[in-house]
Each structure stands twice: as structure tokens, then as C-alpha cells.
Design a protein around this motif. Structure first.
Motif, PDB file in Angstrom:
ATOM      1  N   MET A 208       0.817  -1.197   0.000  1.00  0.00           N
ATOM      2  CA  MET A 208       0.000   0.000   0.000  1.00  0.00           C
ATOM      3  C   MET A 208       0.863   1.265   0.000  1.00  0.00           C
ATOM      4  SD  MET A 208      -2.900   1.309   2.665  1.00  0.00           S
ATOM      5  CE  MET A 208      -4.383   0.883   1.820  1.00  0.00           C
ATOM      6  N   ALA A 209       1.950   1.241   0.778  1.00  0.00           N
ATOM      7  CA  ALA A 209       2.806   2.424   0.865  1.00  0.00           C
ATOM      8  C   ALA A 209       3.375   2.789  -0.499  1.00  0.00           C
ATOM      9  CB  ALA A 209       3.926   2.195   1.876  1.00  0.00           C
ATOM     10  N   GLU A 210       3.824   1.806  -1.256  1.00  0.00           N
ATOM     11  CA  GLU A 210       4.401   2.093  -2.572  1.00  0.00           C
ATOM     12  C   GLU A 210       3.378   2.698  -3.521  1.00  0.00           C
ATOM     13  OE1 GLU A 210       7.578   2.283  -3.478  1.00  0.00           O
ATOM     14  OE2 GLU A 210       7.987   1.753  -1.397  1.00  0.00           O
ATOM     15  N   SER A 211       2.133   2.246  -3.468  1.00  0.00           N
ATOM     16  CA  SER A 211       1.114   2.834  -4.347  1.00  0.00           C
ATOM     17  C   SER A 211       0.822   4.278  -3.947  1.00  0.00           C
ATOM     18  CB  SER A 211      -0.157   1.985  -4.365  1.00  0.00           C
ATOM     19  OG  SER A 211      -0.806   2.026  -3.121  1.00  0.00           O
ATOM     20  N   ILE A 212       0.874   4.581  -2.667  1.00  0.00           N
ATOM     21  CA  ILE A 212       0.676   5.955  -2.196  1.00  0.00           C
ATOM     22  C   ILE A 212       1.826   6.840  -2.666  1.00  0.00           C
ATOM     23  CG2 ILE A 212       0.587   7.426  -0.108  1.00  0.00           C
ATOM     24  CD1 ILE A 212      -2.020   5.901  -0.697  1.00  0.00           C
ATOM     25  N   VAL A 213       3.063   6.314  -2.585  1.00  0.00           N
ATOM     26  CA  VAL A 213       4.235   7.067  -3.048  1.00  0.00           C
ATOM     27  C   VAL A 213       4.115   7.360  -4.538  1.00  0.00           C
ATOM     28  CG1 VAL A 213       6.737   6.921  -3.441  1.00  0.00           C
ATOM     29  CG2 VAL A 213       5.780   6.228  -1.234  1.00  0.00           C
ATOM     30  N   LYS A 214       3.716   6.378  -5.314  1.00  0.00           N
ATOM     31  CA  LYS A 214       3.563   6.578  -6.763  1.00  0.00           C
ATOM     32  C   LYS A 214       2.469   7.601  -7.062  1.00  0.00           C
ATOM     33  CE  LYS A 214       5.386   2.154  -8.161  1.00  0.00           C
ATOM     34  NZ  LYS A 214       5.123   0.797  -8.600  1.00  0.00           N
ATOM     35  N   LYS A 215       1.393   7.537  -6.336  1.00  0.00           N
ATOM     36  CA  LYS A 215       0.280   8.459  -6.577  1.00  0.00           C
ATOM     37  C   LYS A 215       0.641   9.899  -6.224  1.00  0.00           C
ATOM     38  CE  LYS A 215      -4.553   9.306  -5.480  1.00  0.00           C
ATOM     39  NZ  LYS A 215      -5.759   8.794  -4.848  1.00  0.00           N
ATOM     40  N   HIS A 216       1.356  10.086  -5.105  1.00  0.00           N
ATOM     41  CA  HIS A 216       1.641  11.436  -4.608  1.00  0.00           C
ATOM     42  C   HIS A 216       3.054  11.918  -4.940  1.00  0.00           C
ATOM     43  CE1 HIS A 216      -2.145  11.887  -2.454  1.00  0.00           C
ATOM     44  NE2 HIS A 216      -2.028  10.607  -2.147  1.00  0.00           N
ATOM     45  N   HIS A 217       3.894  11.041  -5.484  1.00  0.00           N
ATOM     46  CA  HIS A 217       5.268  11.392  -5.873  1.00  0.00           C
ATOM     47  C   HIS A 217       6.100  11.898  -4.692  1.00  0.00           C
ATOM     48  CE1 HIS A 217       3.928  10.835  -9.975  1.00  0.00           C
ATOM     49  NE2 HIS A 217       2.936  11.681  -9.747  1.00  0.00           N
ATOM     50  N   THR A 218       5.857  11.339  -3.528  1.00  0.00           N
ATOM     51  CA  THR A 218       6.618  11.717  -2.340  1.00  0.00           C
ATOM     52  C   THR A 218       6.477  10.637  -1.272  1.00  0.00           C
ATOM     53  OG1 THR A 218       6.991  13.439  -0.664  1.00  0.00           O
ATOM     54  CG2 THR A 218       4.702  13.029  -1.303  1.00  0.00           C
ATOM     55  N   ARG A 219       7.462  10.596  -0.389  1.00  0.00           N
ATOM     56  CA  ARG A 219       7.399   9.745   0.802  1.00  0.00           C
ATOM     57  C   ARG A 219       7.129  10.584   2.050  1.00  0.00           C
ATOM     58  NH1 ARG A 219       8.699   4.622   0.368  1.00  0.00           N
ATOM     59  NH2 ARG A 219       9.508   3.938  -1.629  1.00  0.00           N
ATOM     60  N   ASN A 220       6.949  11.863   1.871  1.00  0.00           N
ATOM     61  CA  ASN A 220       6.726  12.771   2.984  1.00  0.00           C
ATOM     62  C   ASN A 220       5.268  12.667   3.442  1.00  0.00           C
ATOM     63  OD1 ASN A 220       6.025  15.121   4.506  1.00  0.00           O
ATOM     64  ND2 ASN A 220       7.850  16.134   3.714  1.00  0.00           N
ATOM     65  N   PRO A 221       5.030  12.128   4.646  1.00  0.00           N
ATOM     66  CA  PRO A 221       3.640  11.939   5.095  1.00  0.00           C
ATOM     67  C   PRO A 221       2.881  13.262   5.272  1.00  0.00           C
ATOM     68  CG  PRO A 221       5.145  11.519   6.901  1.00  0.00           C
ATOM     69  CD  PRO A 221       5.991  11.696   5.665  1.00  0.00           C
ATOM     70  N   PHE A 222       3.583  14.337   5.586  1.00  0.00           N
ATOM     71  CA  PHE A 222       2.921  15.635   5.744  1.00  0.00           C
ATOM     72  C   PHE A 222       2.378  16.132   4.402  1.00  0.00           C
ATOM     73  CE2 PHE A 222       6.092  15.403   9.158  1.00  0.00           C
ATOM     74  CZ  PHE A 222       5.265  15.563  10.259  1.00  0.00           C
ATOM     75  N   GLU A 223       3.164  15.953   3.343  1.00  0.00           N
ATOM     76  CA  GLU A 223       2.708  16.353   2.014  1.00  0.00           C
ATOM     77  C   GLU A 223       1.535  15.487   1.557  1.00  0.00           C
ATOM     78  OE1 GLU A 223       5.965  16.419  -0.774  1.00  0.00           O
ATOM     79  OE2 GLU A 223       7.178  17.675   0.563  1.00  0.00           O
ATOM     80  N   ILE A 224       1.598  14.200   1.864  1.00  0.00           N
ATOM     81  CA  ILE A 224       0.530  13.283   1.451  1.00  0.00           C
ATOM     82  C   ILE A 224      -0.792  13.638   2.135  1.00  0.00           C
ATOM     83  CG2 ILE A 224      -0.260  10.874   1.457  1.00  0.00           C
ATOM     84  CD1 ILE A 224       2.776  10.116   1.203  1.00  0.00           C
ATOM     85  N   ILE A 225      -0.749  13.864   3.449  1.00  0.00           N
ATOM     86  CA  ILE A 225      -2.011  14.188   4.128  1.00  0.00           C
ATOM     87  C   ILE A 225      -2.548  15.539   3.668  1.00  0.00           C
ATOM     88  CG2 ILE A 225      -1.567  12.708   6.124  1.00  0.00           C
ATOM     89  CD1 ILE A 225      -1.105  15.306   7.727  1.00  0.00           C
ATOM     90  N   ASN A 226      -1.660  16.454   3.326  1.00  0.00           N
ATOM     91  CA  ASN A 226      -2.095  17.745   2.799  1.00  0.00           C
ATOM     92  C   ASN A 226      -2.802  17.559   1.456  1.00  0.00           C
ATOM     93  OD1 ASN A 226      -2.221  20.672   2.790  1.00  0.00           O
ATOM     94  ND2 ASN A 226      -0.664  20.584   1.189  1.00  0.00           N
ATOM     95  N   GLU A 227      -2.234  16.738   0.571  1.00  0.00           N
ATOM     96  CA  GLU A 227      -2.851  16.478  -0.729  1.00  0.00           C
ATOM     97  C   GLU A 227      -4.181  15.739  -0.587  1.00  0.00           C
ATOM     98  OE1 GLU A 227      -0.247  14.673  -3.603  1.00  0.00           O
ATOM     99  OE2 GLU A 227       1.345  16.118  -3.192  1.00  0.00           O
ATOM    100  N   ARG A 228      -4.348  14.992   0.488  1.00  0.00           N
ATOM    101  CA  ARG A 228      -5.591  14.255   0.713  1.00  0.00           C
ATOM    102  C   ARG A 228      -6.585  15.067   1.543  1.00  0.00           C
ATOM    103  NH1 ARG A 228      -4.718   9.223  -1.214  1.00  0.00           N
ATOM    104  NH2 ARG A 228      -6.166   7.954  -0.058  1.00  0.00           N
ATOM    105  N   ASN A 229      -6.267  16.321   1.775  1.00  0.00           N
ATOM    106  CA  ASN A 229      -7.137  17.256   2.505  1.00  0.00           C
ATOM    107  C   ASN A 229      -7.438  16.820   3.935  1.00  0.00           C
ATOM    108  OD1 ASN A 229      -7.401  19.161   0.364  1.00  0.00           O
ATOM    109  ND2 ASN A 229      -8.797  17.725  -0.636  1.00  0.00           N
ATOM    110  N   ALA A 230      -6.514  16.122   4.534  1.00  0.00           N
ATOM    111  CA  ALA A 230      -6.646  15.796   5.954  1.00  0.00           C
ATOM    112  C   ALA A 230      -6.246  17.027   6.768  1.00  0.00           C
ATOM    113  CB  ALA A 230      -5.766  14.607   6.314  1.00  0.00           C
TER     114      ALA A 230
END
Length: 140
Positions: free
Chosen positions: A1-23
Motif C-alpha cells: 500500500m505504501a508504494e502505491s501511495i508514493v507513486k500516486k503522490h510522488h513523495t514519501r513525505n507523510p505531511f505532504e501526502i495528508i495535505n494532498e488528501r485534505n486531511a
């Protein structure tokens, strides 16, 4: 699951990912927990203890992102401030997600001659997180 999230968001930074997901990320002085995830009125809320060092905030954010993605309906406090690694299934899943998000295969391959303790010092994460990541890496 982590790798698919990295591919989708182009980052491993969890802060950037949650920001892009509007959390919604909330820093607060928490007692007895490092952080927790809550789903409330169709909003994803991630709380992180504002007093943690930066590397721990990053781990907690990745861990709670794991809960957000895998355990949305389970509004519970998930992080144990003393051990950080509980034995229940959701905790193990969130910890594994965080380890796989934060520690890519390339880091393991490039440092294959290092001990778990050396990797822990290099990356700034607890030895137990490194052990968990190495275990998931070996199971590939």
C-alpha cells in the motif's frame, strides 16, 4: 500500500501526502499519546504531540496516515507513548505502513552491510521501526 501511495503522490513525505488528501493536521500538547487519527463529520483529523522531536513527528504522521487509509472507521487512540509498538493488528499494520513509507527499499539495499542499530542512528528512527521494516523487506 505504501508504494502505491508514493507513486500516486510522488513523495514519501507523510505531511505532504495528508495535505494532498485534505486531511487536517493538528499539533497540540497531548498527554499519554504521541498522536492519533480521528474521522469526524467526514473529515480526516490527525493529531500530533507538538512536543515531539521532528523525526518522531514524521513517524507519528506516517503511522496515523496508515490508520487513515486502513482503519477509517475505528476512531481510537492508536499510539502508545511508551512502546510505540502495540501488539494489536491495527497498530502493527499502521507501523508497517509507516516503515515502508519512510524507509524505501533503496536505503536498505545501499546500506545492506549495516546493523539494525546503525540504520537506526543513520535514519533517526527507533530500532524497533527498523526491525519491522527489515522484516517486511525480507518477506518480499
Amino acid at each position: 500500500m505504501a508504494e502505491s501511495i508514493v507513486k500516486k503522490h510522488h513523495t514519501r513525505n507523510p505531511f505532504e501526502i495528508i495535505n494532498e488528501r485534505n486531511a487536517i493536521l493538528i499539533y497540540a500538547p497531548l498527554v499519554d499519546v504521541r498522536g492519533f487519527y480521528q474521522y469526524f463529520q467526514r473529515n480526516h483529523l490527525i493529531y500530533i504531540d507538538e512536543n515531539l522531536p521532528d523525526n518522531e513527528k514524521t513517524f507519528v504522521c506516517a503511522h496515523e496516515l496508515g490508520h487513515m487509509l486502513m482503519h477509517q472507521g475505528e476512531n481510537s487512540v492508536y499510539m502508545d507513548t511508551r512502546t510505540c509498538f502495540n501488539t494489536n493488528k491495527p497498530e502493527i499494520e499502521a507501523n508497517t505502513f509507516a516503515a515502508e513509507l519512510l524507509i524505501p527499499d533503496e536505503i536498505i539495499l545501499e546500506n545492506h552491510n549495516m546493523t539494525t542499530e546503525q540504520l537506526s542512528r543513520l535514519l533517526g528512527y527507533e530500532k524497533s521501526l527498523i526491525d519491522l521494516r527489515l522484516k517486511s523487506y525480507m518477506s518480499l
